[in-house]
Design a protein around this motif. Structure first.
Motif: not given
Length: 160
Positions: A82, A134-135, A129-132, A74, A29-30
């Protein structure tokens, strides 16, 4: 990269597809641009001469991915990014299908339960992953299918 515009567009489309497929397969993811140059996507070790795509060409591929909505930088130096091999709306749809299929509408989950819990083992979004995550949940919230909530131990989500 090819100088002919038509050929170059086809080439860029192929590179983008290959890069996204690789990230999907590896669940990446990154990405770090310097490390990407050494990855099997951009460096074919079987070809001794010219087997590695130049840093400039990789930047062109990454910029194409950004234009398509599959990549976000980023940092201002464009050294880390990302990668969204599946867009947040698509992840949200998969998550909501799982919630519905398992009769869990009107249930509350922690973010950890959704992405790492035993119940989601084997689901495509397991390990997201948490960022994805959440989105993805924000996309569901926009559609009125979920609400992101604050819980004692962090964030959670209620599905409707």
């Amino acid at each position: 990269l090819q100088p002919n515009v038509d050929t170059r567009q086809k080439q860029l489309a192929a590179w983008c597809s290959l890069a996204l497929s690789y990230c999907r397969h590896q669940k990446l993811y990154t990405l770090d641009v310097m490390e990407a140059q050494e990855s099997p996507v951009f460096n074919n070790k079987k070809i001794e001469l010219r087997g590695k795509l130049s840093m400039e060409a990789i930047q062109v591929v990454f910029e194409e991915l950004r234009k398509k909505g599959n990549l976000e930088w980023l940092d201002k130096n464009k050294s880390r990014c990302l990668v969204m091999w599946r867009r947040p709306e698509e992840w949200g749809k998969l998550i909501y299908q799982w919630v519905s299929k398992n009769g869990m509408v009107n249930s509350v989950f922690t973010l950890y339960e959704l992405s790492n819990g035993d119940d989601t083992e084997g689901e495509e979004f397991h390990g997201l992953e948490e960022w994805m995550l959440l989105r993805s949940l924000q996309a569901l919230q926009t559609d009125g299918k979920a609400e992101i909530i604050t819980m004692d131990d962090g964030k959670g989500v209620k599905f409707f």
